[in-house]
Design a protein around this motif. Structure first.
Motif, PDB file in Angstrom:
ATOM      1  N   LYS A 298       0.843  -1.189   0.000  1.00 24.37           N
ATOM      2  CA  LYS A 298       0.000   0.000   0.000  1.00 24.37           C
ATOM      3  C   LYS A 298       0.877   1.237   0.000  1.00 24.37           C
ATOM      4  CE  LYS A 298      -3.849   2.089   2.321  1.00 24.37           C
ATOM      5  NZ  LYS A 298      -4.664   2.176   3.514  1.00 24.37           N
ATOM      6  N   ILE A 299       0.509   2.204  -0.807  1.00 27.35           N
ATOM      7  CA  ILE A 299       1.225   3.482  -0.795  1.00 27.35           C
ATOM      8  C   ILE A 299       0.236   4.579  -0.463  1.00 27.35           C
ATOM      9  CG2 ILE A 299       2.141   5.263  -2.332  1.00 27.35           C
ATOM     10  CD1 ILE A 299       4.149   3.604  -3.280  1.00 27.35           C
ATOM     11  N   SER A 300       0.604   5.460   0.469  1.00 27.75           N
ATOM     12  CA  SER A 300      -0.272   6.601   0.737  1.00 27.75           C
ATOM     13  C   SER A 300       0.541   7.876   0.640  1.00 27.75           C
ATOM     14  CB  SER A 300      -0.886   6.533   2.130  1.00 27.75           C
ATOM     15  OG  SER A 300      -0.756   5.272   2.696  1.00 27.75           O
ATOM     16  N   GLN A 301      -0.168   8.958   0.374  1.00 30.85           N
ATOM     17  CA  GLN A 301       0.461  10.256   0.216  1.00 30.85           C
ATOM     18  C   GLN A 301       0.356  11.022   1.529  1.00 30.85           C
ATOM     19  OE1 GLN A 301       1.892  10.649  -2.689  1.00 30.85           O
ATOM     20  NE2 GLN A 301       2.821  12.569  -2.051  1.00 30.85           N
ATOM     21  N   GLN A 303       1.654  14.932   3.507  1.00 31.76           N
ATOM     22  CA  GLN A 303       2.072  16.287   3.141  1.00 31.76           C
ATOM     23  C   GLN A 303       3.580  16.362   2.915  1.00 31.76           C
ATOM     24  OE1 GLN A 303       0.318  19.217   2.425  1.00 31.76           O
ATOM     25  NE2 GLN A 303      -1.366  17.773   2.308  1.00 31.76           N
ATOM     26  N   ASN A 304       4.358  15.427   3.559  1.00 32.29           N
ATOM     27  CA  ASN A 304       5.801  15.491   3.324  1.00 32.29           C
ATOM     28  C   ASN A 304       6.291  14.422   2.341  1.00 32.29           C
ATOM     29  OD1 ASN A 304       4.984  15.155   6.302  1.00 32.29           O
ATOM     30  ND2 ASN A 304       6.375  16.886   6.402  1.00 32.29           N
ATOM     31  N   GLY A 305       5.433  13.828   1.580  1.00 28.98           N
ATOM     32  CA  GLY A 305       5.880  12.867   0.575  1.00 28.98           C
ATOM     33  C   GLY A 305       5.151  11.537   0.709  1.00 28.98           C
ATOM     34  N   PRO A 306       5.434  10.599  -0.233  1.00 25.01           N
ATOM     35  CA  PRO A 306       4.727   9.333  -0.205  1.00 25.01           C
ATOM     36  C   PRO A 306       5.252   8.420   0.902  1.00 25.01           C
ATOM     37  CG  PRO A 306       6.289   9.345  -2.013  1.00 25.01           C
ATOM     38  CD  PRO A 306       6.359  10.687  -1.380  1.00 25.01           C
ATOM     39  N   TYR A 307       4.422   7.495   1.285  1.00 23.00           N
ATOM     40  CA  TYR A 307       4.738   6.598   2.360  1.00 23.00           C
ATOM     41  C   TYR A 307       4.130   5.261   1.990  1.00 23.00           C
ATOM     42  CZ  TYR A 307       3.765   4.212   6.696  1.00 23.00           C
ATOM     43  OH  TYR A 307       3.674   3.279   7.650  1.00 23.00           O
ATOM     44  N   GLY A 308       4.939   4.169   2.064  1.00 21.22           N
ATOM     45  CA  GLY A 308       4.380   2.892   1.646  1.00 21.22           C
ATOM     46  C   GLY A 308       4.706   1.787   2.612  1.00 21.22           C
ATOM     47  N   SER A 309       3.870   0.771   2.622  1.00 18.78           N
ATOM     48  CA  SER A 309       4.233  -0.412   3.392  1.00 18.78           C
ATOM     49  C   SER A 309       3.958  -1.632   2.529  1.00 18.78           C
ATOM     50  CB  SER A 309       3.460  -0.479   4.696  1.00 18.78           C
ATOM     51  OG  SER A 309       2.118  -0.730   4.442  1.00 18.78           O
ATOM     52  N   LEU A 310       4.829  -2.634   2.696  1.00 18.76           N
ATOM     53  CA  LEU A 310       4.739  -3.801   1.841  1.00 18.76           C
ATOM     54  C   LEU A 310       4.953  -5.028   2.704  1.00 18.76           C
ATOM     55  CD1 LEU A 310       4.625  -4.676  -1.151  1.00 18.76           C
ATOM     56  CD2 LEU A 310       7.115  -4.501  -1.191  1.00 18.76           C
ATOM     57  N   PHE A 311       4.076  -6.013   2.545  1.00 19.76           N
ATOM     58  CA  PHE A 311       4.266  -7.273   3.254  1.00 19.76           C
ATOM     59  C   PHE A 311       4.744  -8.304   2.238  1.00 19.76           C
ATOM     60  CE2 PHE A 311       1.356  -4.897   5.817  1.00 19.76           C
ATOM     61  CZ  PHE A 311       1.682  -5.229   7.126  1.00 19.76           C
ATOM     62  N   ILE A 312       5.907  -8.922   2.510  1.00 18.99           N
ATOM     63  CA  ILE A 312       6.379  -9.954   1.584  1.00 18.99           C
ATOM     64  C   ILE A 312       6.737 -11.213   2.360  1.00 18.99           C
ATOM     65  CG2 ILE A 312       7.308  -8.352  -0.149  1.00 18.99           C
ATOM     66  CD1 ILE A 312      10.055  -8.744   1.040  1.00 18.99           C
ATOM     67  N   SER A 313       6.618 -12.341   1.703  1.00 15.37           N
ATOM     68  CA  SER A 313       7.145 -13.550   2.316  1.00 15.37           C
ATOM     69  C   SER A 313       8.418 -13.903   1.557  1.00 15.37           C
ATOM     70  CB  SER A 313       6.125 -14.679   2.256  1.00 15.37           C
ATOM     71  OG  SER A 313       6.099 -15.242   0.981  1.00 15.37           O
ATOM     72  N   VAL A 314       9.458 -14.312   2.316  1.00 13.79           N
ATOM     73  CA  VAL A 314      10.751 -14.629   1.715  1.00 13.79           C
ATOM     74  C   VAL A 314      11.093 -16.068   2.076  1.00 13.79           C
ATOM     75  CG1 VAL A 314      13.157 -13.930   1.525  1.00 13.79           C
ATOM     76  CG2 VAL A 314      11.412 -12.249   2.143  1.00 13.79           C
ATOM     77  N   GLU A 315      11.381 -16.880   1.080  1.00 14.44           N
ATOM     78  CA  GLU A 315      11.786 -18.258   1.362  1.00 14.44           C
ATOM     79  C   GLU A 315      13.204 -18.477   0.895  1.00 14.44           C
ATOM     80  OE1 GLU A 315       8.916 -21.517   0.492  1.00 14.44           O
ATOM     81  OE2 GLU A 315       7.538 -19.799   0.311  1.00 14.44           O
ATOM     82  N   GLY A 316      13.920 -19.253   1.717  1.00 12.06           N
ATOM     83  CA  GLY A 316      15.302 -19.527   1.342  1.00 12.06           C
ATOM     84  C   GLY A 316      16.115 -19.842   2.569  1.00 12.06           C
ATOM     85  N   ASP A 317      17.412 -19.891   2.380  1.00 15.75           N
ATOM     86  CA  ASP A 317      18.343 -20.184   3.443  1.00 15.75           C
ATOM     87  C   ASP A 317      18.290 -19.092   4.518  1.00 15.75           C
ATOM     88  OD1 ASP A 317      20.584 -21.877   4.253  1.00 15.75           O
ATOM     89  OD2 ASP A 317      21.709 -19.980   4.090  1.00 15.75           O
ATOM     90  N   LYS A 318      18.384 -19.495   5.809  1.00 19.37           N
ATOM     91  CA  LYS A 318      18.260 -18.534   6.912  1.00 19.37           C
ATOM     92  C   LYS A 318      19.279 -17.386   6.771  1.00 19.37           C
ATOM     93  CE  LYS A 318      17.046 -17.811  11.503  1.00 19.37           C
ATOM     94  NZ  LYS A 318      17.479 -16.443  11.452  1.00 19.37           N
ATOM     95  N   ASP A 319      20.549 -17.749   6.490  1.00 17.59           N
ATOM     96  CA  ASP A 319      21.584 -16.719   6.387  1.00 17.59           C
ATOM     97  C   ASP A 319      21.318 -15.775   5.226  1.00 17.59           C
ATOM     98  OD1 ASP A 319      22.811 -17.853   8.514  1.00 17.59           O
ATOM     99  OD2 ASP A 319      24.098 -19.157   7.275  1.00 17.59           O
ATOM    100  N   GLU A 320      20.829 -16.374   4.144  1.00 18.90           N
ATOM    101  CA  GLU A 320      20.540 -15.567   2.969  1.00 18.90           C
ATOM    102  C   GLU A 320      19.438 -14.541   3.297  1.00 18.90           C
ATOM    103  OE1 GLU A 320      22.444 -15.715   0.563  1.00 18.90           O
ATOM    104  OE2 GLU A 320      21.504 -15.053  -1.297  1.00 18.90           O
ATOM    105  N   ILE A 321      18.451 -15.016   4.048  1.00 19.64           N
ATOM    106  CA  ILE A 321      17.362 -14.097   4.419  1.00 19.64           C
ATOM    107  C   ILE A 321      17.892 -12.977   5.303  1.00 19.64           C
ATOM    108  CG2 ILE A 321      15.200 -13.919   5.741  1.00 19.64           C
ATOM    109  CD1 ILE A 321      14.462 -16.660   4.639  1.00 19.64           C
ATOM    110  N   ASP A 322      18.811 -13.295   6.199  1.00 22.12           N
ATOM    111  CA  ASP A 322      19.419 -12.251   7.020  1.00 22.12           C
ATOM    112  C   ASP A 322      20.121 -11.223   6.156  1.00 22.12           C
ATOM    113  OD1 ASP A 322      18.500 -13.270   9.346  1.00 22.12           O
ATOM    114  OD2 ASP A 322      20.358 -14.334   9.886  1.00 22.12           O
ATOM    115  N   ARG A 323      20.838 -11.739   5.123  1.00 23.25           N
ATOM    116  CA  ARG A 323      21.551 -10.819   4.234  1.00 23.25           C
ATOM    117  C   ARG A 323      20.564  -9.921   3.471  1.00 23.25           C
ATOM    118  NH1 ARG A 323      24.732 -15.083   1.516  1.00 23.25           N
ATOM    119  NH2 ARG A 323      24.723 -16.191   3.470  1.00 23.25           N
TER     120      ARG A 323
END
Ligand SMILES: Nc1ncnc2c1ncn2[C@@H]1O[C@H](COP(=O)(O)OP(=O)(O)OP(=O)(O)O)[C@@H](O)[C@H]1O
Ligand SMILES: [Mg+2]
Lengths: 341, 228
Positions: A298-301, A303-323
């Protein structure tokens, strides 16, 4: 423009003392739209009423436009109030007067001659977009139109400051938007300082430059709206920010997803300003050995500029996700792990 | 014309039309003079009651208590007793306690507290937010009274004075019993005491007509003023 120092208001009631406003220090600059948000009973109305001395402070100082409001004589106070407009949740129009007569009311109080009054009223009717309704009575207007009359009335004497006590809380979302737009418009056109209180974060998001969060008579957090959205510190602030960034169902929907295993880490990314435009996800997929799934965004506007939030799921190696997380942080984007094994 | 007069005389054999007309004028005189003064005193008292109450512009417990006590006492004394009690006062002011003018002090003192309560109720009905809005614009107390309180409560003030006017008409009839003149006097002394029922009936009809006219005008005016 406005500065409050160590402001306290205590009420003495049958149930003992109630400290509605508790040692508040606050500075509001000229020409800014300053929002104060808090739940019911936080002391917002008391605070805004202290600004024009509708309530007398128990202690502390209120300075507006260089005047120390608590040291004015009655007569000086009345004069000072003519330079501070106020609008109300329930409009508080005089039902026995027409729209024009309502708008002329503060001019009559100030003693402006009749001809000048008429001229000014016509200007104001144009400014708030009520052409053709001048002879109507408030009972013949919709809520949004009534608030427009309230705004015109508050602006009649060319105030330096406009105080808004829940000005849109009695209106539907669409009407709220149109009133908020009008306020931004006035702020820009007239360079007016606006202080508004609300319990709705989207009002803050839409029009405020800075925000203060109030809880039990105190200001628990304040700052630039975008900053507060990006990094809310207090729990209370986080709750308010969620009102805007996360539709209520999000949390439930995500919980449901966690149940159906197979989903790895869930991250919430918070973008602010220019960063909202960077091709972040693309870079992650290309440069790291993970699969990314976008759950919601979601992106909202503001007075000082746009603001967005994004929910993602990430799959993979634990260390890779940390990186991946480190990489995202390196891009000045906030990351919060909502779920992860 | 002759025929009509005969007919009326047949229905109301004992009615002397010129006396009846004179009595009607006396009733109207008593009711209207006392109404005007009741309106003025009632509004003053009502404003005082309202403004000195806690949280209002002239908050003052002492004055509030005294005014409320005064209003309650004079409102509670039955009118017929009030007239008798006021005989010395009336004699002092008007010079006599007989005749229509002599009824005025009692009528005004009886009706003003009653109207004052109605005024107070009307003022209480005004949304506190509107008064606050006026304050926030820098209005003085005088401006709040004349530009907010009175105009905003006007329909209620008018419907209140209508009720009071009707009460005053019935008060004048009672005042008649102790010799104030007017339709009450006529009905009682010429009608009841001499067993001339037609005189009593005619006087009653005229009183009713006066009441209906007052109610009609009052309702029309209230509706016209009420923009809510
Ligand atoms: N006149 C009063 N006398 C006693 N206590 C009061 C008075 N006005 C407010 N309070 C108390 O002060 C506290 C703050 O009230 P206030 O109206 O400022 O809250 P608010 O943040 O505006 O709430 P809302 O969002 O519901 O309008 C409450 O606990 C309330 O009970
Ligand atoms: Mg409030």
């Amino acid at each position: 423009m406005i500065s409050l120092t160590n402001l306290v208001k205590t009420y003495h009631t049958r149930d003992g003392q109630v400290t509605a406003v508790d040692s508040i220090d606050l500075t509001i600059d000229e020409g800014e739209i300053f929002g104060i948000i808090g739940y019911s009973g936080a002391g917002k109305s008391t605070l805004i009423r202290l600004l024009n001395m509708l309530e007398t402070p128990s202690s502390g100082n209120v300075m507006i436009a260089g005047k120390n409001m608590n040291h004015l004589s009655n007569k000086q106070l009345r004069k000072a109030r003519q330079e501070i407009g106020m609008i109300f949740q329930h409009f508080n129009l005089l039902w026995s007067r027409t729209v024009k007569e309502n708008i002329a009311f503060p001019l009559e109080i100030k003693g402006v001659p009749k001809e000048e009054r008429e001229k000014r009223v016509n200007e104001l009717i144009g400014l708030v977009g009520l052409e053709g309704r001048g002879e109507s009575y408030p009972s013949q207007l919709s809520g949004g139109q009534k608030q427009r009359v309230g705004i015109a009335r508050a602006l009649a004497n060319n105030p330096k400051v406009l105080l808004c006590d829940e000005a849109t809380s009695a209106l539907d979302p669409k009407t709220t938007d149109s009133i908020l737009e009008l306020l931004v418009d006035i702020n820009k056109k007239l360079g007016l300082t606006i202080v508004l209180i609300t319990h709705e974060m989207h009002v803050i998001r839409k029009i405020c430059h800075r925000v203060a969060v109030m809880e039990e008579g105190r200001i628990v957090e304040q700052g630039n709206v975008l900053e507060v959205f990006k990094k809310p510190k207090e729990l209370m602030t986080k709750e308010f920010v969620k009102q805007v960034t996360e539709p209520e169902e999000t949390e439930e929907a995500l919980k449901q997803l966690f149940k159906d295993n197979g989903i790895g880490h869930v991250l919430q990314l918070t973008f602010v300003g220019g960063e909202a435009k960077k091709p972040l996800i693309n870079t992650i997929i290309k440069s790291y050995d993970v699969t990314v799934n976008i759950l919601q965004g979601k992106i909202s506007q503001t007075q000082n500029g746009p603001y967005g939030s994004l929910f993602i799921s990430v799959e993979g190696d634990k260390d890779e996700i940390d990186r991946v997380q480190d990489f995202i942080r390196g891009q000045q984007v906030e990351v919060e792990v909502i779920h992860g094994e | 014309m002759n025929n009509l007069l005969l007919q009326q005389t047949w229905f109301f054999p004992n009615v002397n039309w010129s006396t009846m007309w004179e009595a009607t004028l006396e009733t109207i005189y008593m009711a209207s003079i006392s109404l005007v003064l009741t309106f003025v005193f009632g509004i003053l008292l009502g404003l005082l009651l309202f403004l000195t109450d806690t949280g209002n512009l002239w908050e003052n417990k002492g004055i509030q208590t005294v005014t409320a006590a005064f209003v309650n006492i004079f409102r509670s004394v039955p009118f017929i007793i009030l007239i008798v009690l006021l005989i010395p006062f009336t004699t002092f002011i008007v010079g006599s306690f007989l005749g229509p003018s002599a009824a005025l002090p009692a009528l005004i003192i009886g009706a003003s507290p009653f109207y004052a309560r109605l005024v107070e109720i009307a003022l209480r009905e005004i949304d506190k937010g509107v008064i606050e809005a006026a304050k926030s614009m820098g209005a003085s107390n005088r401006q709040i009274i004349f530009k907010v309180l009175l105009p905003e409560s006007l329909p209620a003030l008018v419907s209140g004075i209508t009720v009071t006017a009707i009460a005053l008409v019935s008060f004048t009839a009672m005042a008649g019993v102790i010799g104030a003149g007017g339709l009450g006097d006529l009905a009682y002394r010429h009608g009841f005491q001499r067993s001339r029922e037609d005189v009593t009936l005619m006087a009653t009809i005229i009183v009713l007509v006066i009441v209906f006219i007052i109610q009609f005008i009052g309702d029309r005016l209230t509706n016209k003023l009420d923009k809510r």
